[in-house]
Design a protein around this motif. Structure first.
Motif, PDB file in Angstrom:
ATOM      1  N   SER A  30       1.790 -13.292  -5.434  1.00 14.85           N
ATOM      2  CA  SER A  30       2.188 -11.497  -5.642  1.00 14.85           C
ATOM      3  C   SER A  30       0.669 -10.965  -5.553  1.00 14.85           C
ATOM      4  N   ALA A  31       0.718  -9.837  -6.538  1.00 12.16           N
ATOM      5  CA  ALA A  31      -0.538  -8.847  -5.955  1.00 12.16           C
ATOM      6  C   ALA A  31      -1.997  -9.080  -7.274  1.00 12.16           C
ATOM      7  N   PRO A  32      -3.328  -9.063  -7.344  1.00 12.20           N
ATOM      8  CA  PRO A  32      -3.804  -9.234  -8.121  1.00 12.20           C
ATOM      9  C   PRO A  32      -3.696  -8.682  -9.328  1.00 12.20           C
ATOM     10  N   GLU A  33      -3.366  -7.029  -9.179  1.00 11.45           N
ATOM     11  CA  GLU A  33      -2.866  -6.479 -10.059  1.00 11.45           C
ATOM     12  C   GLU A  33      -1.938  -7.301 -11.904  1.00 11.45           C
ATOM     13  N   ASN A  34      -0.962  -8.369 -10.959  1.00  6.38           N
ATOM     14  CA  ASN A  34      -0.517  -8.592 -12.155  1.00  6.38           C
ATOM     15  C   ASN A  34      -1.041 -10.441 -12.211  1.00  6.38           C
ATOM     16  N   ALA A  58      12.009 -13.126   1.530  1.00  2.00           N
ATOM     17  CA  ALA A  58      11.604 -11.682   0.550  1.00  2.00           C
ATOM     18  C   ALA A  58      12.136 -10.301   1.673  1.00  2.00           C
ATOM     19  N   GLU A  59      12.978  -9.780   2.130  1.00  2.00           N
ATOM     20  CA  GLU A  59      13.373  -8.647   2.500  1.00  2.00           C
ATOM     21  C   GLU A  59      13.768  -7.815   2.247  1.00  2.00           C
ATOM     22  N   ASP A  60      13.776  -8.044   0.790  1.00  3.86           N
ATOM     23  CA  ASP A  60      13.834  -6.883   0.009  1.00  3.86           C
ATOM     24  C   ASP A  60      13.162  -6.858  -0.525  1.00  3.86           C
ATOM     25  N   ILE A  61      11.482  -7.087  -0.257  1.00  2.66           N
ATOM     26  CA  ILE A  61      10.302  -6.565  -0.784  1.00  2.66           C
ATOM     27  C   ILE A  61      10.089  -6.106   0.360  1.00  2.66           C
ATOM     28  N   ALA A  71       9.023  -0.613   2.284  1.00  2.00           N
ATOM     29  CA  ALA A  71       9.453   0.784   3.621  1.00  2.00           C
ATOM     30  C   ALA A  71       9.699   2.186   3.287  1.00  2.00           C
ATOM     31  N   GLU A  72      11.373   1.989   2.754  1.00  2.00           N
ATOM     32  CA  GLU A  72      11.488   3.100   2.026  1.00  2.00           C
ATOM     33  C   GLU A  72      10.660   3.785   1.425  1.00  2.00           C
ATOM     34  N   LYS A  73       9.466   3.600   0.182  1.00  2.00           N
ATOM     35  CA  LYS A  73       8.652   3.381  -0.721  1.00  2.00           C
ATOM     36  C   LYS A  73       7.410   4.153  -0.004  1.00  2.00           C
ATOM     37  N   TYR A  74       6.532   3.423   1.274  1.00  2.00           N
ATOM     38  CA  TYR A  74       5.815   4.419   1.703  1.00  2.00           C
ATOM     39  C   TYR A  74       5.632   4.692   3.241  1.00  2.00           C
ATOM     40  N   SER A  75       6.280   5.447   3.552  1.00  2.00           N
ATOM     41  CA  SER A  75       5.821   5.715   5.070  1.00  2.00           C
ATOM     42  C   SER A  75       4.808   5.697   6.432  1.00  2.00           C
ATOM     43  N   ASN A  76       3.671   4.315   5.474  1.00  2.00           N
ATOM     44  CA  ASN A  76       3.284   4.051   6.769  1.00  2.00           C
ATOM     45  C   ASN A  76       3.080   2.584   6.651  1.00  2.00           C
ATOM     46  N   PHE A  77       3.546   2.441   5.873  1.00  2.00           N
ATOM     47  CA  PHE A  77       3.846   0.485   5.870  1.00  2.00           C
ATOM     48  C   PHE A  77       4.954   0.950   6.824  1.00  2.00           C
TER      49      PHE A  77
END
Ligand SMILES: Cc1cc2nc3c(=O)[nH]c(=O)nc-3n(C[C@H](O)[C@H](O)[C@H](O)COP(=O)(O)OP(=O)(O)OC[C@H]3O[C@@H](n4cnc5c(N)ncnc54)[C@H](O)[C@@H]3O)c2cc1C
Length: 231
Positions: free
Chosen positions: A57-61, A151-154, A159-165
């Motif tokens: 999980s992200a540190p934000e959460n 975790a492929e959904d993640i 990849a869909e949201k960020y073109s640099n990933f």
């Protein structure tokens, strides 16, 4: 970031692949945790055993920690996760480890086998959602069969949201019909021409050694290579 013992409650359990579970540990009401993407916790998996699990999980959460656990080894850690149930209690020490994301402008490559993906999920979430980095991030995820993919959904959503990933799943023993890349993650190394990169490697000792030595031979500085060995 103080290392502390936490008494948590299992709030989510999902069978993410044929022997892999996504489990979320909710901290007690009102408690939060600060950690760096890439760090891990040691969970008390039985009366006499503790095992390490990376944080996905992200540190934000900061009110829960989530991990992905492989149960193939069959030891006490595997037993703990194979029998994890929502509402169950868990005790862990966190945050631990120095395998953490470094913010630079260099392209970053991530090599994972199996649940070696786990710390990279936290890193990618942090780098893209929180830090809003524009650096190139490319992740290679190695597994044996299609049924091992988790975790492929993640990954797909990022990849869909960020073109640099971008990411690629590499299956070493796919069933007929697999249209993705067939082979180990190391088979992709010759395609990577850049050498001024940050390289993160996580999973088995053999894969780490193979990837690290291939990139050292290409001229990637040792100081820009980071790894965490799971087994
Ligand atoms: C810093 C750190 C972070 C980790 N993070 C994670 C994580 O996020 N998710 C996760 O699933 N695991 C993670 N691990 C591995 C985890 O701690 C356990 O080693 C693993 O779950 C097996 O525990 P066990 O008690 O079931 O088996 P054990 O009784 O500990 O091991 C039995 C045997 O299986 C081998 N083995 C261990 N794991 C595997 C495997 N995946 N495939 C094949 N053989 C294996 C061991 O080397 C040993 O010989 C991490 C390890 C470290 C050191």
């Amino acid at each position: 970031m103080a290392v502390k013992n936490y008494q948590a409650t299992i709030s989510e359990v999902e069978k993410a692949a044929h022997a892999t579970y996504r489990v979320r540990f909710a901290l007690p009401e009102g408690e939060t945790i600060e950690f760096q993407p890439g760090q891990f916790m040691t969970i008390k998996v039985s009366d006499s055993a503790r095992r390490s699990y990376s944080i996905a999980s992200a540190p934000e959460n900061n009110t829960y920690l989530e991990t992905f656990a492989d149960t193939v080894a069959g030891g006490p850690g595997s037993q703990f996760f194979a029998h994890a149930e929502v509402g169950g209690k868990a005790e862990f020490l966190a945050p631990l480890g120095r395998f953490v994301y470094r913010s630079t402008d260099r392209p970053a490559y991530f090599f994972a086998t199996g649940t070696g993906l786990t710390p990279f999920l936290s890193m990618v979430r942090f780098a893209l959602d929180t830090e809003k980095t524009t650096r190139k991030l490319h992740l290679l995820f190695g597994l044996r069969h299609e049924g091992d993919i988790f975790a492929e959904d993640i990954l797909k959503a990022y990849a869909e949201k960020y073109s640099n990933f971008s990411y690629e799943i590499c299956l070493s023993r796919p069933d007929a019909g697999w249209t993705g890349f067939t082979g180990r993650v190391t088979a992709r190394i010759p395609d990577i021409a850049e050498t001024d990169i940050d390289l993160y490697i996580c999973g088995s000792q053999k894969m780490i050694n193979d990837v690290e030595s291939a990139f050292l031979a290409k001229g990637v500085p040792e100081a820009q290579i980071y790894y965490e060995q799971f087994y």
